[in-house]
Design a protein around this motif. Structure first.
Motif, short mmCIF file in Angstrom:
data_model
loop_
_atom_site.label_atom_id
_atom_site.label_comp_id
_atom_site.label_asym_id
_atom_site.label_seq_id
_atom_site.Cartn_x
_atom_site.Cartn_y
_atom_site.Cartn_z
N GLU A 299 -4.40 2.09 -4.06
CA GLU A 299 -5.07 3.14 -4.83
C GLU A 299 -4.45 3.28 -6.23
OE1 GLU A 299 -6.53 7.63 -3.96
OE2 GLU A 299 -4.41 7.22 -3.57
N ALA A 300 -3.11 3.38 -6.30
CA ALA A 300 -2.43 3.51 -7.59
C ALA A 300 -2.66 2.26 -8.44
CB ALA A 300 -0.94 3.74 -7.39
N PHE A 301 -2.61 1.09 -7.80
CA PHE A 301 -2.86 -0.17 -8.49
C PHE A 301 -4.28 -0.19 -9.06
CE2 PHE A 301 -4.46 -4.58 -8.24
CZ PHE A 301 -3.58 -5.21 -9.10
N GLY A 302 -5.26 0.18 -8.22
CA GLY A 302 -6.66 0.20 -8.64
C GLY A 302 -6.92 1.15 -9.80
N GLU A 303 -6.30 2.34 -9.74
CA GLU A 303 -6.45 3.31 -10.83
C GLU A 303 -5.88 2.76 -12.14
OE1 GLU A 303 -4.61 6.93 -9.44
OE2 GLU A 303 -6.18 7.25 -7.93
N ALA A 304 -4.73 2.12 -12.05
CA ALA A 304 -4.11 1.54 -13.25
C ALA A 304 -4.98 0.42 -13.82
CB ALA A 304 -2.70 1.03 -12.94
N ILE A 305 -5.50 -0.45 -12.97
CA ILE A 305 -6.36 -1.55 -13.42
C ILE A 305 -7.62 -0.99 -14.06
CG2 ILE A 305 -7.78 -3.51 -12.66
CD1 ILE A 305 -4.72 -4.07 -12.87
N GLU A 306 -8.18 0.04 -13.47
CA GLU A 306 -9.38 0.68 -14.02
C GLU A 306 -9.10 1.23 -15.43
OE1 GLU A 306 -12.01 4.36 -12.54
OE2 GLU A 306 -11.59 2.87 -10.97
N GLU B 237 13.83 -2.03 0.43
CA GLU B 237 14.63 -3.21 0.78
C GLU B 237 13.79 -4.28 1.49
OE1 GLU B 237 17.61 -3.23 -0.60
OE2 GLU B 237 17.09 -1.21 -1.21
N GLU B 238 12.83 -3.84 2.28
CA GLU B 238 11.93 -4.76 2.97
C GLU B 238 10.57 -4.66 2.29
OE1 GLU B 238 12.61 -6.78 5.63
OE2 GLU B 238 14.70 -6.17 5.43
N PRO B 239 10.26 -5.53 1.34
CA PRO B 239 9.00 -5.42 0.62
C PRO B 239 7.80 -5.34 1.57
CG PRO B 239 10.37 -7.10 -0.38
CD PRO B 239 11.05 -6.68 0.90
N VAL B 240 6.90 -4.42 1.26
CA VAL B 240 5.69 -4.22 2.04
C VAL B 240 4.53 -4.74 1.20
CG1 VAL B 240 4.18 -2.48 3.06
CG2 VAL B 240 6.66 -2.17 3.13
N THR B 241 3.73 -5.61 1.77
CA THR B 241 2.62 -6.18 1.02
C THR B 241 1.43 -5.25 1.10
OG1 THR B 241 3.42 -8.39 1.51
CG2 THR B 241 1.16 -8.21 0.73
N LEU B 242 1.14 -4.61 -0.02
CA LEU B 242 -0.02 -3.73 -0.12
C LEU B 242 -1.08 -4.35 -1.01
CD1 LEU B 242 1.96 -0.41 -0.64
CD2 LEU B 242 0.92 -1.21 1.47
N ILE B 243 -0.63 -5.12 -1.98
CA ILE B 243 -1.51 -5.75 -2.95
C ILE B 243 -1.33 -7.25 -2.82
CG2 ILE B 243 -1.97 -5.99 -5.42
CD1 ILE B 243 -0.53 -3.03 -5.39
N SER B 244 -2.43 -7.97 -2.70
CA SER B 244 -2.34 -9.42 -2.49
C SER B 244 -2.28 -10.18 -3.81
CB SER B 244 -3.56 -9.90 -1.69
OG SER B 244 -4.72 -9.82 -2.50
N GLN B 245 -1.89 -11.43 -3.70
CA GLN B 245 -1.87 -12.33 -4.86
C GLN B 245 -3.29 -12.45 -5.42
OE1 GLN B 245 1.27 -13.33 -5.41
NE2 GLN B 245 0.86 -14.49 -7.23
N GLU B 246 -4.26 -12.47 -4.51
CA GLU B 246 -5.66 -12.56 -4.92
C GLU B 246 -6.07 -11.33 -5.75
OE1 GLU B 246 -10.11 -12.96 -2.97
OE2 GLU B 246 -8.36 -13.42 -1.73
N ASP B 247 -5.58 -10.14 -5.36
CA ASP B 247 -5.85 -8.91 -6.12
C ASP B 247 -5.35 -9.07 -7.56
OD1 ASP B 247 -6.94 -7.58 -3.89
OD2 ASP B 247 -4.99 -6.75 -3.32
N LEU B 248 -4.20 -9.69 -7.72
CA LEU B 248 -3.61 -9.88 -9.06
C LEU B 248 -4.46 -10.83 -9.90
CD1 LEU B 248 0.17 -10.20 -8.11
CD2 LEU B 248 -1.12 -8.14 -8.71
N ILE B 249 -4.97 -11.87 -9.27
CA ILE B 249 -5.81 -12.83 -9.98
C ILE B 249 -7.13 -12.17 -10.38
CG2 ILE B 249 -7.11 -15.00 -9.74
CD1 ILE B 249 -4.74 -15.91 -7.84
#
Length: 186
Positions: free
Chosen positions: A170-177, A115-127
């Motif tokens: 970590e999960a984001f990085g593994e998926a991107i890899e 319910e309260e989004p937690v910022t783990l991944i930044s907009q810059e990470d997405l770019i």
């Protein structure tokens, strides 16, 4: 397979598809004009048994999902990829067109929205990951949604979706890899 939670779907055809896939109870929203009576049913279901929201992978389905998330905190959310929910003759997209296996897998992978989004991944990470703007960004977002089982989202909504589901770096990085490896091998 039996599911304890009540599954919220859009209509009767979706209920039929769920029943083909497994033994479960459903609540139908009867389209995107979800009324307060239905919201109250979903609230009661959430209190007593828990709820999994499984809507069509399209704009009206996302609108229903957002309405439920706003009014009924603590629901789980399951996603079916658009390509797995297309009618075999191309006549529409919906849960009712997904195979029983796809439906079971989506429900098994249901996520709780924070319910309260937690910022783990930044907009810059997405770019940096090539998920926003540029060639192939849409395809990478589609694949990311598949790998993380959070569904497809456009570039503007991706950051919010990752935060709502508390996807770790970590999960984001593994998926991107994995996505980069697939692109390299293609």
């Amino acid at each position: 397979m039996r599911i304890k939670e009540i599954i919220v779907v859009e209509g009767k055809d979706d209920t039929v598809a769920i029943k083909r896939a497994l033994n479960a109870d459903t609540i139908e929203t009867n389209g995107s004009a979800i009324n307060m009576e239905t919201i109250e049913k979903i609230k009661l279901a959430q209190k007593t048994r828990g709820v999994i929201v499984l809507t069509d992978p399209d704009f009206p389905g996302q609108k229903i999902r957002n309405t439920i998330a706003e009014h009924v905190p603590g629901c789980k959310h399951a996603f079916i990829e658009k390509h797995a929910a297309i009618h075999k003759l191309g006549k529409g997209v919906g849960v009712e067109h997904a195979s029983p296996e796809i439906i079971r897998e989506a429900l098994k992978s249901a996520h709780m929205m924070n319910e309260e989004p937690v910022t783990l991944i930044s907009q810059e990470d997405l770019i940096i990951a090539g998920l926003i703007g540029g060639a192939g960004a849409k395809e990478r977002r589609e694949r990311l949604g598949q790998l993380l089982k959070i569904g497809y989202t456009n570039g503007k909504q991706l950051h919010k979706r990752l935060s709502m589901f508390q996807v770790s770096k970590e999960a984001f990085g593994e998926a991107i890899e994995k996505i980069r490896k697939e692109e390299h091998d293609a």
